[in-house]
Write a protein that holds these residues in place. Structure first.
Motif, PDB file in Angstrom:
ATOM      1  N   ILE A  20      87.342  93.513  82.537  1.00 53.00           N
ATOM      2  CA  ILE A  20      87.003  94.916  82.253  1.00 53.00           C
ATOM      3  C   ILE A  20      85.927  94.983  81.176  1.00 53.00           C
ATOM      4  O   ILE A  20      84.934  95.705  81.314  1.00 53.00           O
ATOM      5  CB  ILE A  20      88.257  95.710  81.836  1.00 53.00           C
ATOM      6  CG1 ILE A  20      89.178  95.878  83.034  1.00 53.00           C
ATOM      7  CG2 ILE A  20      87.879  97.079  81.261  1.00 53.00           C
ATOM      8  CD1 ILE A  20      90.556  96.410  82.686  1.00 53.00           C
ATOM      9  N   ASP A  21      86.109  94.223  80.106  1.00 54.75           N
ATOM     10  CA  ASP A  21      85.100  94.193  79.047  1.00 54.75           C
ATOM     11  C   ASP A  21      83.768  93.679  79.586  1.00 54.75           C
ATOM     12  O   ASP A  21      82.715  94.208  79.245  1.00 54.75           O
ATOM     13  CB  ASP A  21      85.562  93.305  77.890  1.00 54.75           C
ATOM     14  CG  ASP A  21      84.526  93.228  76.792  1.00 54.75           C
ATOM     15  OD1 ASP A  21      84.282  94.263  76.143  1.00 54.75           O
ATOM     16  OD2 ASP A  21      83.941  92.145  76.610  1.00 54.75           O
ATOM     17  N   ALA A  22      83.838  92.676  80.432  1.00 50.45           N
ATOM     18  CA  ALA A  22      82.620  92.077  80.981  1.00 50.45           C
ATOM     19  C   ALA A  22      81.895  93.002  81.940  1.00 50.45           C
ATOM     20  O   ALA A  22      80.718  92.810  82.207  1.00 50.45           O
ATOM     21  CB  ALA A  22      82.966  90.765  81.690  1.00 50.45           C
ATOM     22  N   GLY A  44      91.356  84.904  73.859  1.00 51.38           N
ATOM     23  CA  GLY A  44      92.615  84.620  74.546  1.00 51.38           C
ATOM     24  C   GLY A  44      93.138  85.821  75.324  1.00 51.38           C
ATOM     25  O   GLY A  44      94.294  85.842  75.731  1.00 51.38           O
ATOM     26  N   ALA A  45      92.300  86.828  75.511  1.00 54.15           N
ATOM     27  CA  ALA A  45      92.695  88.014  76.274  1.00 54.15           C
ATOM     28  C   ALA A  45      92.985  87.607  77.722  1.00 54.15           C
ATOM     29  O   ALA A  45      92.512  86.580  78.206  1.00 54.15           O
ATOM     30  CB  ALA A  45      91.588  89.059  76.243  1.00 54.15           C
ATOM     31  N   SER A  46      93.743  88.453  78.380  1.00 49.45           N
ATOM     32  CA  SER A  46      94.021  88.176  79.786  1.00 49.45           C
ATOM     33  C   SER A  46      92.710  88.242  80.573  1.00 49.45           C
ATOM     34  O   SER A  46      91.736  88.875  80.150  1.00 49.45           O
ATOM     35  CB  SER A  46      95.000  89.210  80.346  1.00 49.45           C
ATOM     36  OG  SER A  46      94.385  90.480  80.419  1.00 49.45           O
ATOM     37  N   LEU A  47      92.705  87.603  81.719  1.00 44.65           N
ATOM     38  CA  LEU A  47      91.512  87.602  82.562  1.00 44.65           C
ATOM     39  C   LEU A  47      91.155  89.022  82.998  1.00 44.65           C
ATOM     40  O   LEU A  47      89.983  89.365  83.108  1.00 44.65           O
ATOM     41  CB  LEU A  47      91.721  86.688  83.768  1.00 44.65           C
ATOM     42  CG  LEU A  47      90.501  86.394  84.614  1.00 44.65           C
ATOM     43  CD1 LEU A  47      89.378  85.797  83.766  1.00 44.65           C
ATOM     44  CD2 LEU A  47      90.854  85.444  85.750  1.00 44.65           C
ATOM     45  N   GLU A  48      92.178  89.852  83.200  1.00 44.68           N
ATOM     46  CA  GLU A  48      91.926  91.240  83.600  1.00 44.68           C
ATOM     47  C   GLU A  48      91.192  92.007  82.504  1.00 44.68           C
ATOM     48  O   GLU A  48      90.217  92.701  82.774  1.00 44.68           O
ATOM     49  CB  GLU A  48      93.247  91.955  83.941  1.00 44.68           C
ATOM     50  CG  GLU A  48      93.921  91.447  85.192  1.00 44.68           C
ATOM     51  CD  GLU A  48      94.749  90.168  84.963  1.00 44.68           C
ATOM     52  OE1 GLU A  48      95.001  89.805  83.782  1.00 44.68           O
ATOM     53  OE2 GLU A  48      95.114  89.540  85.952  1.00 44.68           O
ATOM     54  N   LEU A  49      91.646  91.887  81.254  1.00 45.55           N
ATOM     55  CA  LEU A  49      90.975  92.573  80.149  1.00 45.55           C
ATOM     56  C   LEU A  49      89.579  92.012  79.905  1.00 45.55           C
ATOM     57  O   LEU A  49      88.635  92.762  79.627  1.00 45.55           O
ATOM     58  CB  LEU A  49      91.807  92.479  78.872  1.00 45.55           C
ATOM     59  CG  LEU A  49      93.075  93.330  78.828  1.00 45.55           C
ATOM     60  CD1 LEU A  49      93.863  93.048  77.558  1.00 45.55           C
ATOM     61  CD2 LEU A  49      92.736  94.801  78.933  1.00 45.55           C
ATOM     62  N   ALA A  50      89.451  90.699  80.017  1.00 47.84           N
ATOM     63  CA  ALA A  50      88.136  90.076  79.841  1.00 47.84           C
ATOM     64  C   ALA A  50      87.167  90.576  80.901  1.00 47.84           C
ATOM     65  O   ALA A  50      85.995  90.832  80.622  1.00 47.84           O
ATOM     66  CB  ALA A  50      88.269  88.555  79.899  1.00 47.84           C
TER      67      ALA A  50
END
Length: 75
Positions: free
Chosen positions: A46-48, A38-44
């Protein structure tokens, strides 16, 4: 067809495979982090980006090492 031939002649199989793998990994990782945590798209995103880049370096080294090992066995 010229672009494909250029890529095939200028890039090693290991590099092409690494690029394809990493691109797919970006998409899969962002989707998983976004939907599972459920992380924000921005954090997802960055992780990706960060995690697959590290994995890509590992995969490239692994594939190059395997290819070198395999060619020595054939010799």
């Amino acid at each position: 067809m010229t672009i494909i031939n250029t890529i095939k002649t200028k890039m090693s199989d290991s590099l092409i495979l690494t690029i394809v793998y990493t691109t797919g990994h970006f998409i899969i990782a962002a989707s998983c982090v976004y939907y599972i945590t459920g992380a924000s798209l921005e954090l997802a995103t960055i992780d990706a980006i960060v995690e697959p880049i590290i994995n890509a370096v590992w995969f490239y080294a692994l594939h190059k090492g395997y290819t070198k090992y395999k060619s020595k066995i054939k010799d």
